[in-house]
Motif scaffolding. Structure first.
Motif, PDB file in Angstrom:
ATOM      1  N   ALA A 100       6.131   4.415   4.670  1.00  0.00           N
ATOM      2  CA  ALA A 100       6.416   4.230   6.073  1.00  0.00           C
ATOM      3  C   ALA A 100       7.501   3.171   6.312  1.00  0.00           C
ATOM      4  O   ALA A 100       7.730   2.554   7.381  1.00  0.00           O
ATOM      5  N   LEU A 101       8.279   2.581   5.169  1.00  0.00           N
ATOM      6  CA  LEU A 101       8.999   1.165   5.372  1.00  0.00           C
ATOM      7  C   LEU A 101      10.322   1.403   6.221  1.00  0.00           C
ATOM      8  O   LEU A 101      10.352   0.474   7.124  1.00  0.00           O
ATOM      9  N   ALA A 102      10.641   2.833   6.504  1.00  0.00           N
ATOM     10  CA  ALA A 102      11.771   2.800   7.303  1.00  0.00           C
ATOM     11  C   ALA A 102      11.380   2.977   8.767  1.00  0.00           C
ATOM     12  O   ALA A 102      12.074   2.771   9.558  1.00  0.00           O
ATOM     13  N   ASP A 103      10.213   3.172   8.572  1.00  0.00           N
ATOM     14  CA  ASP A 103       9.676   3.266  10.364  1.00  0.00           C
ATOM     15  C   ASP A 103       8.275   2.601  10.221  1.00  0.00           C
ATOM     16  O   ASP A 103       7.217   3.260  10.498  1.00  0.00           O
ATOM     17  N   ILE A 104       8.079   1.532   9.989  1.00  0.00           N
ATOM     18  CA  ILE A 104       6.908   0.844   9.590  1.00  0.00           C
ATOM     19  C   ILE A 104       5.899   0.681  10.862  1.00  0.00           C
ATOM     20  O   ILE A 104       4.821   0.570  10.604  1.00  0.00           O
ATOM     21  N   GLY A 105       6.506   1.011  11.910  1.00  0.00           N
ATOM     22  CA  GLY A 105       5.581   0.774  13.323  1.00  0.00           C
ATOM     23  C   GLY A 105       4.584   2.216  13.263  1.00  0.00           C
ATOM     24  O   GLY A 105       3.884   2.113  14.031  1.00  0.00           O
ATOM     25  N   ARG A 106       4.847   3.208  12.455  1.00  0.00           N
ATOM     26  CA  ARG A 106       4.166   4.581  12.479  1.00  0.00           C
ATOM     27  C   ARG A 106       3.363   4.465  11.073  1.00  0.00           C
ATOM     28  O   ARG A 106       3.034   5.431  10.614  1.00  0.00           O
ATOM     29  N   ALA A 107       3.258   3.506  10.463  1.00  0.00           N
ATOM     30  CA  ALA A 107       2.541   3.286   9.137  1.00  0.00           C
ATOM     31  C   ALA A 107       1.132   3.830   9.185  1.00  0.00           C
ATOM     32  O   ALA A 107       0.392   4.317   8.413  1.00  0.00           O
ATOM     33  N   ARG A 163       0.956  12.173   9.177  1.00  0.00           N
ATOM     34  CA  ARG A 163       2.252  12.359   8.850  1.00  0.00           C
ATOM     35  C   ARG A 163       2.617  11.883   7.584  1.00  0.00           C
ATOM     36  O   ARG A 163       3.625  12.474   6.884  1.00  0.00           O
ATOM     37  N   ILE A 164       2.138  10.747   7.183  1.00  0.00           N
ATOM     38  CA  ILE A 164       2.412  10.401   5.694  1.00  0.00           C
ATOM     39  C   ILE A 164       1.887  11.476   4.752  1.00  0.00           C
ATOM     40  O   ILE A 164       2.495  11.823   3.830  1.00  0.00           O
ATOM     41  N   GLN A 165       0.739  11.993   4.886  1.00  0.00           N
ATOM     42  CA  GLN A 165       0.115  13.062   4.094  1.00  0.00           C
ATOM     43  C   GLN A 165       1.183  14.220   3.762  1.00  0.00           C
ATOM     44  O   GLN A 165       1.245  14.830   2.933  1.00  0.00           O
ATOM     45  N   GLU A 166       1.653  14.575   5.267  1.00  0.00           N
ATOM     46  CA  GLU A 166       2.716  15.700   5.243  1.00  0.00           C
ATOM     47  C   GLU A 166       3.807  15.537   4.623  1.00  0.00           C
ATOM     48  O   GLU A 166       4.331  16.365   3.716  1.00  0.00           O
ATOM     49  N   ALA A 167       4.221  14.248   4.421  1.00  0.00           N
ATOM     50  CA  ALA A 167       5.503  13.767   3.711  1.00  0.00           C
ATOM     51  C   ALA A 167       5.304  13.856   2.296  1.00  0.00           C
ATOM     52  O   ALA A 167       6.112  14.515   1.421  1.00  0.00           O
ATOM     53  N   LEU A 168       3.807  13.462   1.864  1.00  0.00           N
ATOM     54  CA  LEU A 168       3.551  13.494   0.307  1.00  0.00           C
ATOM     55  C   LEU A 168       3.531  15.071  -0.021  1.00  0.00           C
ATOM     56  O   LEU A 168       4.026  15.329  -1.225  1.00  0.00           O
ATOM     57  N   SER A 179       0.796  -1.224   0.071  1.00  0.00           N
ATOM     58  CA  SER A 179       0.194  -0.012  -0.002  1.00  0.00           C
ATOM     59  C   SER A 179       0.952   1.278  -0.068  1.00  0.00           C
ATOM     60  O   SER A 179       2.094   1.316   0.349  1.00  0.00           O
ATOM     61  N   LEU A 180       0.247   2.478  -0.329  1.00  0.00           N
ATOM     62  CA  LEU A 180       0.990   3.654  -0.281  1.00  0.00           C
ATOM     63  C   LEU A 180       1.548   4.088   0.906  1.00  0.00           C
ATOM     64  O   LEU A 180       2.818   4.361   0.996  1.00  0.00           O
ATOM     65  N   GLU A 181       0.908   3.786   1.992  1.00  0.00           N
ATOM     66  CA  GLU A 181       1.211   4.201   3.460  1.00  0.00           C
ATOM     67  C   GLU A 181       2.315   3.051   3.781  1.00  0.00           C
ATOM     68  O   GLU A 181       3.397   3.652   4.276  1.00  0.00           O
ATOM     69  N   GLU A 182       2.608   1.933   3.364  1.00  0.00           N
ATOM     70  CA  GLU A 182       3.417   0.958   3.680  1.00  0.00           C
ATOM     71  C   GLU A 182       4.702   1.359   2.951  1.00  0.00           C
ATOM     72  O   GLU A 182       5.885   1.710   3.439  1.00  0.00           O
ATOM     73  N   ASN A 183       4.626   1.709   1.764  1.00  0.00           N
ATOM     74  CA  ASN A 183       5.861   2.105   1.018  1.00  0.00           C
ATOM     75  C   ASN A 183       6.670   3.438   1.540  1.00  0.00           C
ATOM     76  O   ASN A 183       7.893   3.761   1.472  1.00  0.00           O
TER      77      ASN A 183
END
Length: 710
Positions: free
Chosen positions: A509-516, A521-526, A503-507
């Motif tokens: 957050a892979l380096a910190d998968i516990g926060r997937a 936070r993912i949206q902010e990075a995007l 999934s997009l969020e897994e891709n």
């Protein structure tokens, strides 16, 4: 070497699957005594039948022996079926799963420098063939067969020899050729397989190109798919021709062996007839003698054939264990050695010949892909010189020690006179490179293609170990540190980054998968890499759909009586809540959230530039103190590149950042610039300092600026 491999295999099976291994031995023990038991029962049955027909005995004895044979066959068939299930499911399938697990674990944990070596890749291919062809469980079962068949064969020979000693001699002599035939053919088969490894790798590589969408698209547009298809056919035919040649040879040898076996059987039959006419054998014993003779031929022939197969099977098993050992021992599958198939013309002299790849590389035994233990490499390591020799000589002991975990912040990174060459290469990829990076600095590596920029970063991260010099973090040699603990401080965007069928969020957050699950936070990075347009469009469409539904419901409510209005109002509130949930869900789905990426799984597909921005978002999400970017914006258009780099440099303040780029315009905004040329750091300084020096950097800068100013 063969005995060592067999002992290792037996130990593996009895440790991992003791019950199945023991039952397999008992099953084959019964199998080997089966001909002897059958011979004794047959002799008595035939004799009872002859006596009954001659009027010398009653029918009770005949029926008794018939019942005994029938009962024995039923018991034998049941036990044989159970043993087959135990062998197939317990020995073969379970062992193959464990062997594949070891193969995958080794592949994932192998030092990455090994993947730069053709010898290691060939070794891995041979290990994969060993697993695919069931060679290791095959050796175990051959060992079980050989060890359990000795008693059965001896008992059968004794039973046949009681009728006449020459019958045993003729039976054994008529199948002895199977041992010589299979021994020679299996050794030749292993040599042929070893010589075809590279051709098979090329054949499989070209085949995989035709299953990759990107490759197929380029082939068809450029029109060279026909050329590659012909190349694949040539490689396939070359492999098939060698394998068919060996198969034809095996057929000829086996046909000759079967002819000798048949001639021996006829000789035994004629000799038994002669003994019958002389009265040495009774009619019942004569029938049992024929059964026993054929059984001896089959049992002894299988025994000789099994012994003959051991060299070829053991050769493949040796390659498998060599590859598995590569992740635990120095050298690896060819990184510090030239792999020579055992028995080849070069194998006799290869042990005393240093590899031509590099004068600094150690010698290894010709028959081994990797050393059997760390101690095997110690004498060879003495051929090295300087610090590199000392480090290699004690490599095995250093691995046994627990490396110290990296703690604290990264204050300095120093490369001290670092040199490195790839396996089997005569020239150095990095030559005596020295530089120091302080915490919070943004450093750019520039230079033409092939100048050593990416290799220098791999050395800086400890992905490769230098042949000379050392890499230090906070003054401590990287080779003495636990790299996993160091990598928790590092975020890397490599040149050949990967997006995975997740999934997009897994891709992200892979380096910190516990926060997937931290969608905001993912949206902010995007948003920081200008990928927020995906979610915005989805939100807008979901909002429009929600407004349409509300209008329809409002019209419906106006048509209802006032008595039902209150009830409908409450239901409407509930429906609005549902719509809000639906809108959020729709937003996530249409922006890639919760959906597997890639057309192969029915998910969204992104352009090259979008993929690179997603990879950059992964780096930002990781939030590490050391950031390594290798050509981070090569797939972006100039406007997006400028905006994203400016945003990234703003976010990178306070973090140590190393950027590899061909575009020197970026260098105006960094603290330090290292100019690479032919593997060396030709220049080091700020943009202003290097422009004033009018050296290599100034030439690159002026050459690129012409595309924008002229």
């Amino acid at each position: 070497m063969t005995g060592k491999v067999i002992r290792r295999i037996i130990k593996f099976f009895f440790q991992k699957m003791p019950l199945e291994s023991a039952l397999s031995g008992l099953a084959y023990l019964l199998e080997n005594f089966h001909p002897t038991i059958l011979t004794i029962l047959s002799a008595n049955f035939f004799q009872a039948a002859y006596d009954h027909l001659a009027g010398k005995g009653g029918a009770a004895a005949l029926w008794g022996y018939a019942a005994a044979m029938t009962g024995y066959y039923i018991v034998y068939t049941v036990l044989y079926s159970l043993s087959s299930i135990c062998i197939n499911a317990g020995v073969y399938e379970k062992s193959m799963r464990l062997l594949k697990d070891d193969l995958v674990e080794t592949s994932s944990g192998l030092p990455l420098i090994q993947y730069e070596d053709e010898g290691m890749l060939s070794c891995r291919k041979r290990a994969e063939e060993c697993v695919e062809n069931d060679r290791i469980p095959g050796i175990f079962m051959l060992t079980i067969v050989l060890s359990t068949s000795v008693a059965g064969i001896l008992s059968l020979l004794i039973a046949l020899g009681t009728y006449h000693p020459l019958l045993s001699v003729v039976a054994v002599a008529s199948v002895a050729q199977f041992f010589l035939s299979d021994w020679m053919l299996e050794k030749e088969g292993y040599r042929v397989e070893a010589s075809l490894t590279q051709k098979k790798r090329m054949r499989d590589y070209i085949w995989n190109l035709f299953t990759d969408f990107g490759s197929v698209r380029e082939m068809r547009v450029m029109g060279f798919d026909g050329h590659l298809a012909e190349r694949w056919k040539r490689e396939r035919d070359a492999v098939n021709e060698e394998e068919w040649r060996l198969d034809r040879k095996k057929c000829r040898f086996h046909l000759l062996c079967d002819c000798v076996k048949t001639f021996g059987y006829l000789t035994g039959v004629l000799f038994a007839v002669l003994l019958l006419r002389r009265g040495t054998l009774s009619v019942g014993v004569f029938g049992a003698c024929l059964v026993a003779f054929a059984s001896v031929q089959t049992a002894v022939g299988n025994f000789f054939s099994s012994v003959g197969k051991i060299p070829g099977f053991a050769g493949l098993a040796t390659d498998y264990f060599a590859f598995v050992s590569a992740g635990r021992e120095p050298g690896g599958c060819g990184a510090d050695s030239r792999w020579v198939p055992p028995g080849s013309a070069d194998s006799e002299s290869a042990a005393s010949r240093p590899s031509a790849a590099s004068p600094a590389l150690a010698e290894v035994p010709a028959s081994a892909v990797v050393p059997a233990s760390a101690a095997d490499l110690a004498p060879a390591a003495e051929t090295r010189t300087g610090k590199s020799a000392g480090r290699q000589k004690g490599w095995g002991k250093e691995r046994e020690k627990k490396r110290q975990a990296f703690q604290g912040r990264i204050e300095t990174i120093a490369l001290k006179n670092v040199s490195f060459r790839y396996p089997r290469s005569q020239s150095l990829a990095v030559k005596s490179a020295s530089l120091t990076i302080h915490r919070g600095e943004v450093v750019s590596l520039v230079g033409v293609n092939g100048s050593g920029k990416t290799t220098l970063v791999k050395l800086l991260l400890g992905i490769y170990s230098p042949e000379q010099g050392e890499v230090c973090y906070n003054g401590r040699n990287l080779e003495e540190l636990d790299k996993e603990s160091l990598y928790r401080h590092v975020a890397l965007l490599s040149q050949d980054f990967a997006l995975y069928p997740l999934s997009l969020e897994e891709n992200i957050a892979l380096a910190d998968i516990g926060r997937a699950e931290e969608r905001e936070r993912i949206q902010e990075a995007l948003e920081r890499v200008h990928m927020e347009v995906l979610s915005q469009e989805a939100e807008k469409q979901a909002h429009t759909e929600g407004q349409t539904r509300e209008a329809e419901e409002q019209a419906h409510m106006e048509r209802l009586s006032w008595e039902a209005e209150e009830r409908v109002h409450k239901e409407g509130q509930f429906r609005k809540a549902e719509k809000r949930v639906h809108a959020k869900k729709l937003s996530r789905e249409r922006s890639g959230f919760g959906e597997i990426m890639g057309k192969e799984f029915g998910g969204p597909e992104f352009s090259g530039g979008q993929k690179q921005r997603l990879a950059l978002a992964r780096v930002l999400f990781a939030d590490r103190e050391l950031i390594i970017l290798d050509e981070p914006t090569s797939a972006l258009d100039p406007l997006q590149e400028n905006e994203i780099l400016e945003e990234f440099l703003r976010l990178a303040q306070g973090r140590t950042t190393v950027i590899i780029s061909h575009r020197v315009g970026l260098c105006r905004h960094v603290d330090r610039i290292a100019v690479m040329r032919d593997g060396s750091i030709a220049e080091w300084g700020s943009h202003e300092e290097l422009m004033a020096a009018e050296g290599e950097y100034a030439k690159l800068y002026h050459a690129q600026s012409k595309w924008y100013t002229d």
